[in-house]
Design a protein around this motif. Structure first.
Motif, PDB file in Angstrom:
ATOM      1  N   ASN A   1       0.827  -1.207   0.000  1.00 51.52           N
ATOM      2  CA  ASN A   1       0.000   0.000   0.000  1.00 51.52           C
ATOM      3  C   ASN A   1       0.861   1.256   0.000  1.00 51.52           C
ATOM      4  O   ASN A   1       0.580   2.215  -0.716  1.00 51.52           O
ATOM      5  CB  ASN A   1      -0.927   0.004   1.215  1.00 51.52           C
TER       6      ASN A   1
ATOM      7  N   HIS B   1       1.022   3.997  -3.016  1.00 47.19           N
ATOM      8  CA  HIS B   1       0.745   5.409  -2.766  1.00 47.19           C
ATOM      9  C   HIS B   1       1.886   6.282  -3.275  1.00 47.19           C
ATOM     10  O   HIS B   1       1.654   7.335  -3.891  1.00 47.19           O
ATOM     11  CB  HIS B   1       0.538   5.629  -1.264  1.00 47.19           C
TER      12      HIS B   1
ATOM     13  N   MET C   1       1.625   6.504  -7.019  1.00 46.20           N
ATOM     14  CA  MET C   1       0.540   7.399  -7.429  1.00 46.20           C
ATOM     15  C   MET C   1       0.982   8.857  -7.329  1.00 46.20           C
ATOM     16  O   MET C   1       0.665   9.682  -8.202  1.00 46.20           O
ATOM     17  CB  MET C   1      -0.700   7.151  -6.570  1.00 46.20           C
TER      18      MET C   1
ATOM     19  N   SER D   1      -6.910  14.567  -7.638  1.00 46.68           N
ATOM     20  CA  SER D   1      -6.015  13.458  -7.275  1.00 46.68           C
ATOM     21  C   SER D   1      -5.079  13.858  -6.146  1.00 46.68           C
ATOM     22  O   SER D   1      -4.817  13.066  -5.230  1.00 46.68           O
ATOM     23  CB  SER D   1      -5.202  13.025  -8.501  1.00 46.68           C
TER      24      SER D   1
ATOM     25  N   ARG E   1      -7.083  13.858  -2.932  1.00 47.25           N
ATOM     26  CA  ARG E   1      -7.491  12.506  -2.534  1.00 47.25           C
ATOM     27  C   ARG E   1      -6.316  11.690  -2.014  1.00 47.25           C
ATOM     28  O   ARG E   1      -6.446  10.938  -1.045  1.00 47.25           O
ATOM     29  CB  ARG E   1      -8.127  11.789  -3.711  1.00 47.25           C
ATOM     30  N   TRP E   2      -5.161  11.817  -2.652  1.00 46.80           N
ATOM     31  CA  TRP E   2      -4.022  10.963  -2.290  1.00 46.80           C
ATOM     32  C   TRP E   2      -3.008  11.698  -1.428  1.00 46.80           C
ATOM     33  O   TRP E   2      -1.841  11.296  -1.363  1.00 46.80           O
ATOM     34  CB  TRP E   2      -3.341  10.439  -3.562  1.00 46.80           C
TER      35      TRP E   2
ATOM     36  N   VAL F   1      -3.601   1.926  -2.696  1.00 47.88           N
ATOM     37  CA  VAL F   1      -3.578   2.193  -4.129  1.00 47.88           C
ATOM     38  C   VAL F   1      -3.388   0.867  -4.850  1.00 47.88           C
ATOM     39  O   VAL F   1      -2.328   0.265  -4.778  1.00 47.88           O
ATOM     40  CB  VAL F   1      -2.449   3.181  -4.508  1.00 47.88           C
ATOM     41  N   THR F   2      -4.419   0.422  -5.548  1.00 46.57           N
ATOM     42  CA  THR F   2      -4.350  -0.843  -6.254  1.00 46.57           C
ATOM     43  C   THR F   2      -3.832  -0.627  -7.675  1.00 46.57           C
ATOM     44  O   THR F   2      -3.760   0.501  -8.184  1.00 46.57           O
ATOM     45  CB  THR F   2      -5.734  -1.496  -6.303  1.00 46.57           C
TER      46      THR F   2
ATOM     47  N   ARG G   1      -5.427  -1.393 -10.279  1.00 45.71           N
ATOM     48  CA  ARG G   1      -6.550  -0.877 -11.065  1.00 45.71           C
ATOM     49  C   ARG G   1      -6.618   0.642 -10.999  1.00 45.71           C
ATOM     50  O   ARG G   1      -6.888   1.302 -12.026  1.00 45.71           O
ATOM     51  CB  ARG G   1      -7.854  -1.492 -10.554  1.00 45.71           C
ATOM     52  N   ARG G   2      -6.373   1.211  -9.828  1.00 50.64           N
ATOM     53  CA  ARG G   2      -6.421   2.674  -9.704  1.00 50.64           C
ATOM     54  C   ARG G   2      -5.276   3.338 -10.466  1.00 50.64           C
ATOM     55  O   ARG G   2      -5.449   4.402 -11.064  1.00 50.64           O
ATOM     56  CB  ARG G   2      -6.384   3.059  -8.221  1.00 50.64           C
TER      57      ARG G   2
ATOM     58  N   VAL H   1      -6.348   3.273 -14.084  1.00 55.37           N
ATOM     59  CA  VAL H   1      -7.330   4.314 -14.396  1.00 55.37           C
ATOM     60  C   VAL H   1      -6.639   5.672 -14.529  1.00 55.37           C
ATOM     61  O   VAL H   1      -6.953   6.468 -15.434  1.00 55.37           O
ATOM     62  CB  VAL H   1      -8.426   4.365 -13.314  1.00 55.37           C
ATOM     63  N   ALA H   2      -5.673   5.951 -13.648  1.00 57.97           N
ATOM     64  CA  ALA H   2      -4.953   7.222 -13.722  1.00 57.97           C
ATOM     65  C   ALA H   2      -4.179   7.335 -15.033  1.00 57.97           C
ATOM     66  O   ALA H   2      -4.212   8.380 -15.708  1.00 57.97           O
ATOM     67  CB  ALA H   2      -4.003   7.337 -12.526  1.00 57.97           C
TER      68      ALA H   2
END
Length: 438
Positions: free
Chosen positions: A15, A19, A22, A70, A73-74, A80-81, A83-84, A87-88
Motif C-alpha cells: 500500500n 501510494h 501514485m 487526485s 485525494r491521495w 492504491v491498487t 486498477r487505480r 485508471v490514472a
C-alpha cells in the motif's frame, strides 16, 4: 502467527509503495500540464501555427482539475491498487489523445509520448493491464491517423534541424527520454525499497519461527532435565550430611557450590517452563520497575563470578509492572555476554527516556567486530567459536521486538562494547487500577 503477521505487514508495504507511485504520477501530470501549456503557447504565438487554442486549453484545464482532485485525494496514505493506477494512466492517455486530435493527430511530432505512458504501465501495472494499455494506445494512434486533421507543418525532413517537424521530434525525444529516466528511477527506487522491506519481513518471520522452534525444544529439554536435577539435589544433600564431607572444609565448600549451581539450573528450568506457560506452581509477581531491576541485578550478581560490577538505576518515577521472565532472561543474557567478554568489569544503567525504559549494558572487553555489528541479532553470529554461540543476543533482539522495543549495539571509543535495550513502558507496565479495579 508469524506468517499471518508478515502477510499483513506485506500488504501494508504494498500500500505504501502504491501510494508513492501514485504521487509520482501526479507529479508527472503537473509536468505534462506545464509542458503542454508552454508548447501550445510557443506553437500558436511563436510559430503562428493555426490551433484550436480554446479547445486545447479546455482539455488542459480538465487535466489540471483531475490532478487537483487526485492531489487532494491521495494527500494522505491510502490503499492504491493496480486498477487505480491503470485508471490514472488511462485518463492521461485520453487527455493526451484529445490534445493530439486537436493538433494534427498522427502527424504531430509529439505523438511518440505515448511510449512514456506505456513504459510507466509496464513498470507499475500487471502484465494484463499493461497489454490492455498497449492495445488502447495503438488504437488511439490508429484513430488519430484516420480521423484527425493533419497539422499544417512542412514535412521537409531534408532540412534537418531547420525543419519545424524535425525540431518537434527532437524536443519530443529529449522530453520522453528525460521523463523516463527521472520517473523510472524514482519508481524503481520505490519498488526496490518495497522489495527490501518485504525481504526484511520474510527474514523476521523466519527468525520468529526459529524462536518458536527453540522455545519448543527448550520446553521439552526442561521437562527432561527436571528429574535428573532433582536427583542430583537429593544426592548432594545426602553427601553434605556425610562425615567425610563434614570433616573436610574444602570439600564441604565445593559441595555447597555444587548445590548452588544445581539450584541455579533448577531455577533456569523453572524459568523456561514459566515462559512456555507451564510454570511449576510459580505465578507472575506484581512488582515495580525499580524493584524488578534491583532484584534482577541482585540475583544475577549472586549467581555469577562477578569481579567488578557497576549498577546505576536512574529510573526516577517508579511504575507498577508484572515481573516478566522473558524480559528478565533477555537482560541476563546480555549481562552474561558482557561478563564473559570482560570478566574484570561490566556495568548496567537503567533510565527512563520518554515513554521507554532504557537499559544499557557496557563492558571493557574487545568489543564487537564490524561484521558482527552488521549482523547483530542474527542467530549463530558469535566470536565464541562454540556451537550455539550468539543465541543470547538473538533471543534478546526477538524478545524486545515482540513487545515493540529494540536492541542496539556499538563499540565504546575507549574500548569495550555497549548494548542498549529500549522497551516501551506501555508494554511492560500497567496502571494500578487495571489490577485492583477490574
Amino acid at each position: 502467527m508469524a506468517t499471518q503477521s508478515v502477510t499483513m505487514d506485506a500488504a501494508g508495504v504494498d500500500n505504501v509503495t502504491g501510494h508513492k507511485n501514485m504521487l509520482q504520477l501526479i507529479q508527472l501530470r503537473w509536468i505534462a500540464v506545464v509542458g503542454q501549456l508552454l508548447t501550445i503557447e510557443v506553437a500558436y504565438y511563436g510559430f503562428h501555427i493555426a490551433l484550436p487554442i480554446k479547445a486545447m486549453l479546455g482539455v488542459l484545464a480538465a487535466l489540471a482539475l483531475f490532478n487537483v482532485v487526485s492531489t487532494v485525494r491521495w494527500r494522505s496514505p491510502k490503499e492504491v491498487t493496480s486498477r487505480r493506477l491503470f485508471v490514472a494512466l488511462l485518463f492521461d492517455v485520453a487527455a493526451f489523445t484529445a490534445q493530439l486530435y486537436l493538433s494534427g493527430g498522427a502527424t504531430n511530432p509529439f505523438i511518440f509520448l505515448y511510449l512514456l505512458q506505456v513504459t510507466l504501465g509496464a513498470v507499475l501495472l500487471s502484465p494484463r493491464a499493461t497489454w490492455t494499455l498497449v492495445v488502447i494506445t495503438v488504437a488511439c494512434f490508429g484513430g488519430l491517423a484516420l480521423f484527425a486533421r493533419p497539422l499544417a507543418l512542412p514535412l521537409d525532413h531534408a532540412g534537418g534541424l531547420s525543419s519545424p517537424y524535425v525540431q518537434g521530434m527532437l524536443v519530443c525525444f529529449a522530453l520522453d527520454a528525460a521523463l523516463l529516466v527521472i520517473f523510472i528511477t524514482r519508481i524503481g527506487g520505490n519498488l526496490r525499497e518495497r522489495d527490501a522491506r518485504l525481504a526484511g519481513l520474510r527474514q523476521r518471520a523466519a527468525e520468529e519461527d526459529h524462536v518458536v522452534r527453540m522455545g519448543l525444544l527448550a520446553s521439552g529439554a526442561a521437562h527432561e532435565l527436571g528429574t535428573p536435577l532433582a536427583t542430583l539435589a537429593v544426592i548432594l544433600g545426602d553427601w553434605r550430611r556425610m562425615k567425610p564431607f563434614m570433616a573436610d572444609p574444602e570439600l564441604l565448600q565445593e559441595l555447597v557450590e555444587m548445590q548452588a549451581q544445581v539450584q541455579r539450573c533448577k531455577s533456569i528450568v523453572s524459568a523456561i517452563l514459566l515462559s512456555a506457560g507451564e510454570a511449576r506452581g510459580e505465578s507472575s509477581v506484581e512488582t515495580t520497575v525499580c524493584t524488578f531491576l534491583d532484584d534482577l541485578v541482585g540475583e544475577w550478581r549472586n549467581t555469577r563470578p562477578v569481579q567488578s560490577f557497576a549498577y546505576d538505576n536512574r529510573f526516577d518515577e517508579d511504575l507498577p509492572m508484572v515481573s516478566d521472565s522473558a524480559v528478565k532472561q533477555m537482560i541476563c543474557n546480555v549481562l552474561d555476554n558482557a561478563i564473559e567478554a570482560s570478566p574484570g568489569w561490566c556495568c548496567l544503567e537503567a533510565a527512563r527516556e520518554g515513554d521507554a525504559l532504557v537499559v544499557t549494558v557496557s563492558d571493557a572487553g574487545p568489543g564487537f567486530a564490524p561484521e558482527m555489528l552488521a549482523q547483530f541479532g542474527k542467530p549463530y553470529q558469535s566470536s565464541k567459536g562454540r556451537p550455539g554461540g550468539g543465541l543470547g543476543l538473538f533471543l534478546a533482539v526477538n524478545v524486545a521486538r515482540t513487545i515493540g522495543g529494540s536492541v542496539y549495539a556499538h563499540n565504546r571509543p575507549i574500548g569495550g562494547a555497549v548494548v542498549k535495550i529500549t522497551l516501551p513502558l506501555a508494554a511492560i507496565t500497567f496502571e494500578e487500577n487495571e489490577i485492583h479495579g477490574s
